[in-house]
Scaffold this motif. Sequence first.
Motif, short mmCIF file in Angstrom:
data_model
loop_
_atom_site.label_atom_id
_atom_site.label_comp_id
_atom_site.label_asym_id
_atom_site.label_seq_id
_atom_site.Cartn_x
_atom_site.Cartn_y
_atom_site.Cartn_z
N ASP A 158 -8.70 -10.68 -3.01
CA ASP A 158 -8.35 -9.66 -3.97
C ASP A 158 -9.52 -9.55 -4.94
O ASP A 158 -9.83 -10.52 -5.64
CB ASP A 158 -7.04 -10.09 -4.66
N ALA A 181 -9.38 -6.53 -0.64
CA ALA A 181 -8.48 -5.52 -1.20
C ALA A 181 -8.91 -5.26 -2.63
O ALA A 181 -9.03 -6.21 -3.43
CB ALA A 181 -7.04 -6.02 -1.15
N THR A 190 -8.45 -1.16 1.46
CA THR A 190 -7.23 -1.34 0.66
C THR A 190 -7.54 -1.12 -0.82
O THR A 190 -8.43 -1.78 -1.38
CB THR A 190 -6.67 -2.75 0.88
N THR A 211 -5.38 1.83 3.20
CA THR A 211 -4.13 1.15 2.85
C THR A 211 -3.95 1.35 1.35
O THR A 211 -4.73 0.82 0.55
CB THR A 211 -4.21 -0.35 3.21
N ASP A 260 3.39 -6.60 -1.51
CA ASP A 260 2.41 -7.54 -2.04
C ASP A 260 2.99 -8.13 -3.33
O ASP A 260 3.11 -7.43 -4.33
CB ASP A 260 1.10 -6.79 -2.30
#
Length: 421
Positions: A68, A88, A110, A133, A213
Amino acid sequence: MHTYHKPLDLVRERSPERPVALVRQGTVAVAARWFQENFKGDVLYAVKANPSPWVIRTLVDNGVTGFDVASIPEIELVAEHAPGSRMAFMHPVKSRAAISAAYFDHGVRTFSFDTHEELEKILDATGQAKDLTLIVRMAVSAEGAAYSLSGKFGVESHQAPALMLAARRATQDLMGVSFHVGSQCMRPTAFQAAMAQTGRALVRAGVFADVIDVGGGFPSVYPGMIPPDMSDYIAAIDRGFNEMPVSETTELWCEPGRALVAESTSLLTRVELRKGDALYLNDGAYGSLFDAAHAKWPFPVKSYRGGADARELEGNLKPFQFYGPTCDSIDHMPGPFWLPEDVREGDFVEIGMLGAYGVAMSTRFNGFGAVETAAVDDDAPMASMFGLARRSIPVPRTAESTNVVRLSRPKGKAGQRKRKR
Ligand SMILES: *Cc1c(COP(=O)(O)O)cnc(C)c1O
């Protein structure tokens, strides 16, 4: 990186002029494997908690291949140290240039957002890409967390369905939802409640999410903050997921930061002056002790005396407060930090549990903040969520800290619902 067995070996060998970050690579490996085995979905590490290259490499070596990230420098860091991993871009507010560079130069697909404007920005900056995404960030209650992460980001429940619908229409790939229950979340049920709230918004929108998530917030152990077992968090998330309107193919993700790295690093500081119960150290609020100053967290400590008969200090413990090296009076850590009463100038104070949001926060204000890094390969963290600490946190006297540290031993098997893309 130089490796010592224990912090005392470093103190015996030399008297470091600057603070030293003492890293325990094994703790990151254990935490990473625990999440891989127990969380029934994909684990993405939130890089901001500790962006050290050795952390990223250790995570990859232990099966964590998702990250992340929140900025281009974080993306470049992961690309360098974990090539080929999935990233992401979970910051809900990004520049157009950052979105384009992430998509076109680094293969990031993402993206998260909490407004229609940001969704439009993502579509524009990726040339109306269809392979995105798209993750809608929800605002959820941060009750039970030491730090709220909902005040700034997240779409409110009543506005979420419209944004979910827009995201669903905008992508031919995956649409998902995320939230953050707040950092150092002390209540497992906060995850379940946030999942229920998210589920209600999905029902109102009339869409299925491909990704749920659950964000970060998984806690570590600090004096006075002893959370339930980590397995209780996993169980709450399992219950929450089972109650959500999801399909067979819905993926479950989490984004732990703190829990993967908190135990990994302690900081060896030196006492430059003692004034009564105040110790003036060579690190502080502008260095690695942000939370000790601003959130007034009383981190666990040990102390050592250097020289020919170097040793760990023992004896009657007394409460101390710390001051950092800068001239700003904010540079104060009230503690209390329990240390032997005869601690004095030239002694070393090791402050534990600074692997998350500790060493990552350091600035160069006033000419201080440079930290050396060394590894210790035979020294347990001062506390552990994963059964690694040999003793409880040495903070004996306040009401909460008389609790024994509850160790959660790795248990459970690889998740049955585990799906990897
Ligand atoms: C900071 C952050 C995390 C990690 O939070 P922890 O409390 O350290 O687990 C995860 N996701 C997002 C979007 C974040 O901003």
